[in-house]
Design an enzyme around this catalytic site. Structure first.
Site, short mmCIF file in Angstrom:
data_model
loop_
_atom_site.label_atom_id
_atom_site.label_comp_id
_atom_site.label_asym_id
_atom_site.label_seq_id
_atom_site.Cartn_x
_atom_site.Cartn_y
_atom_site.Cartn_z
N GLU A 137 0.85 -1.20 0.00
CA GLU A 137 0.00 0.00 0.00
C GLU A 137 0.88 1.25 0.00
O GLU A 137 0.50 2.29 -0.51
CB GLU A 137 -0.94 0.00 1.22
CG GLU A 137 -2.19 0.83 1.02
CD GLU A 137 -3.26 0.60 2.08
OE1 GLU A 137 -4.32 0.03 1.77
OE2 GLU A 137 -3.03 0.97 3.26
N HIS A 187 7.39 -27.32 1.56
CA HIS A 187 6.58 -28.41 1.02
C HIS A 187 5.43 -27.86 0.19
O HIS A 187 4.43 -28.54 -0.03
CB HIS A 187 6.06 -29.29 2.16
CG HIS A 187 7.20 -29.88 2.95
ND1 HIS A 187 7.80 -31.06 2.61
CD2 HIS A 187 7.88 -29.38 4.01
CE1 HIS A 187 8.80 -31.31 3.45
NE2 HIS A 187 8.87 -30.29 4.31
N LYS A 192 -12.98 1.95 -3.60
CA LYS A 192 -14.11 2.25 -2.71
C LYS A 192 -15.22 2.97 -3.49
O LYS A 192 -16.39 2.69 -3.33
CB LYS A 192 -13.65 3.15 -1.55
CG LYS A 192 -12.85 2.41 -0.48
CD LYS A 192 -12.49 3.37 0.64
CE LYS A 192 -11.49 2.76 1.59
NZ LYS A 192 -10.91 3.73 2.52
O1 LIG Z 1 -8.93 2.38 9.82
P1 LIG Z 1 -9.81 2.70 8.67
O2 LIG Z 1 -9.97 4.16 8.45
O3 LIG Z 1 -11.13 1.99 8.78
O4 LIG Z 1 -9.10 2.17 7.36
C1 LIG Z 1 -8.77 0.84 7.17
C2 LIG Z 1 -7.80 0.69 6.04
O5 LIG Z 1 -8.35 1.23 4.86
C3 LIG Z 1 -7.33 1.91 4.13
O6 LIG Z 1 -7.52 3.26 4.27
C4 LIG Z 1 -7.38 1.61 2.70
O7 LIG Z 1 -7.36 0.24 2.49
C5 LIG Z 1 -6.04 1.47 4.80
O8 LIG Z 1 -5.00 2.33 4.55
C6 LIG Z 1 -6.49 1.41 6.20
O9 LIG Z 1 -5.59 0.72 7.00
#
Ligand SMILES: O=P(O)(O)OC[C@H]1O[C@](O)(CO)[C@@H](O)[C@@H]1O
Length: 529
Positions: free
Chosen positions: A322, A351, A455
């Protein structure tokens, strides 16, 4: 290279940290001195960038944020006395809360003690706590920790069904920095419903770990939850293990969080040294750069030879991928950076996929994590003079050798024992290596624009689903997919509509699909009566 020269190279490049008892061996990475010299100017810049970041520079320009996870283990480094105070106070609150839960001063309404914890969170709000729990939780922890780290209904059911007889003594941690991520929001709502179904007042079981004034924080405040701990905007999710995100679950499990912070602090000190050869994070970043040609051309395979470190590669996957997986560099140039990370544990993986590592496509470098202590206490001799631990050690050394003989590079990190201090140190080591590497390849390691795109796309699908359902409810006759698409004003989204409808039908969500499922054009869809 002959054995003598290799032994000399090993000694030349061996890094050892006395306080932590940690060794780093990069002698099996095939770089030469000319390569190291060519990177020195980039390292000088990386050390300077890192020093600026630690002083509170806006190191995440597009989110206009400081990057301060290093201050969590050395609060005196925070750029203002207020921040220092906040970090110290939060730690005190965490410890006081854990203590009260352990002694029963904080207890569920109908029992004298909490017995279990459900931790609801995803990404950085789950991976650190999961890794640390697997690595460090005592055999008989004061509270048993369970995770809901997805919006998979069956996964949520599994946790809740297993806990149905102990829900009345189960504490719930809802962890979300933003306080608005859909997966933990959904998990929280489902868990809340399970409490309500047993006539339990959720607020008396619930703890929020989130940014001040986030949606989650407001819900927790308004409903009078048991406790709230702050997440800071200057700590990224993937570097949040030493914040309340990681420390609350760890402290509740009886893990020595001070030792974890101390280990990270010692590693921070060691990796702050602006000298390549004496800085283990720089040595890692150098090795990664060499291996992947500064473009991530080779994957990082992480192989801890210790069961308790199983989740380290999963934890590193987020931290590395990330942070480094970026389309644009800091100058806006398209670069498609990143390093793919995978792995489980040795010797188990020998394995499974190590066959390919040894003989197949050479598109990786391995990172062995070696733990010197086999177990606490004496070991049985499996055969004269040989223990299970000797086998594990033998398999590790054998794999190193086998890879080297086939020109496959590897790094080895050796720690004396898996304990809170060394786990804290490992986390800090990789955090800093990622920061330095990001600077070497000129990218912002502290944002995640790609995740936001995913998202948004998911939100658009849910919006389309609502439109499709509304169209079906208004119709008296069954419609084809094309007709639904047209009526929903989404003619170009027929395929998505097909998949939405199929999912709704499979879950008896009021949608009837008739026709040949393998021939979408034949389908007629209506609202179920
Ligand atoms: O803690 P939050 O804001 O729910 O985000 C969870 C995760 O989602 C992200 O923003 C994107 O995957 C990550 O960087 C983060 O760890």
């Amino acid at each position: 290279m002959d054995a003598k020269a290799l032994w000399q190279r090993y000694q030349n490049w061996l890094y050892f940290h006395k306080g932590l008892g940690l060794y780093l061996d990069i002698s099996r990475m095939g770089f030469d001195d000319a390569f190291v010299d060519s990177l020195r100017p980039k390292f000088d810049k990386a050390f300077a960038d890192m020093a600026e970041l630690e002083k509170g520079a806006i190191a995440n320009p597009d989110e206009s944020r400081m990057v301060g996870h290093y201050w969590l283990r050395n609060p005196d480094l925070a750029p203002t006395p207020e921040l220092t105070q906040e970090i110290v106070q939060t730690l005190e609150q965490i410890e006081a809360f854990a203590e009260k839960v352990h002694t029963g001063a904080v207890h569920p309404p109908q029992a004298s003690r909490f017995t279990d914890i459900i931790s609801v969170g995803i990404g950085g709000s789950a991976l650190g706590p999961q890794f640390v729990a697997e690595a460090l939780s005592p055999d008989f922890p004061p509270l048993n920790l369970h995770f809901i780290d997805n919006t998979d209904p069956a996964g949520i059911d599994r946790v809740l069904i297993r806990l149905q007889n102990t829900l009345a003594t189960t504490l719930v941690l809802v962890i979300s920095k933003s306080g608005g991520t859909p997966e933990p929001r959904n998990g929280m709502i489902e868990v809340k419903a399970a409490y309500a179904a047993q006539n339990l007042d959720f607020a008396q079981y619930a703890v929020a770990i989130t940014s001040v004034d986030s949606n989650l924080d407001q819900v927790a405040k308004n409903e009078g939850w048991l406790a709230r701990f702050p997440m800071y905007d200057w700590v990224g999710g993937r570097t949040s293990e030493m914040s309340a995100v990681g420390l609350v679950p760890a402290a509740l499990q009886g893990i020595d969080v001070h030792a974890m912070l101390e280990g990270a602090k010692e590693m921070d000190d060691a990796t702050r040294v602006p000298n390549l050869k004496n800085n283990p994070a720089a040595l890692l970043a150098l090795s990664w750069y060499f291996s992947g040609n500064g473009k991530g051309e080779k994957d990082m395979v992480v192989l801890p030879y210790k069961d308790s470190l199983l989740l380290f590669s999963r934890y590193l996957q987020q931290l590395v991928m990330e942070s480094l997986g970026k389309e644009k560099d800091l100058d806006g140039k398209t670069v498609y950076q990143g390093i793919a990370v995978y792995g489980n544990k040795g010797s188990t993986d020998q394995h499974a996929y190590v066959q390919q590592l040894r003989e197949g496509v050479p598109n990786f470098f391995a990172t062995f994590i070696e733990v010197l202590e086999d177990r606490q206490g004496k070991s049985l001799e499996i055969q004269p003079g040989v223990t299970s631990g000797d086998f594990l050690c033998g398999f590790l050394l054998g794999s190193q050798q086998a890879l080297y003989e086939n020109q496959r590079d590897s790094i080895t990190v050796t720690i004396p024992q898996v304990n809170p201090k060394t786990v804290g140190a490992l986390i800090a080591l990789y955090e800093r290596a990622v920061g330095l590497y990001a600077s070497l390849v000129n990218i912002n390691a502290y944002h995640q624009p790609g995740v936001e795109a995913g998202k948004k796309a998911a939100a658009a699908i849910l919006e389309l689903q609502s439109k499709v359902v509304a169209v079906l409810q208004q119709q008296k006759t069954a419609l084809s997919l094309e007709e639904i698409a047209e009526k929903a004003g989404a003619s170009e989204k027929v395929e998505a509509i097909y998949k939405i409808v199929r999912h709704l039908h499979a879950n008896e969500r009021g949608v009837l699909v008739q026709g040949d499922p393998g021939n979408p054009a034949s389908l007629k869809i209506s609202a179920a009566k």
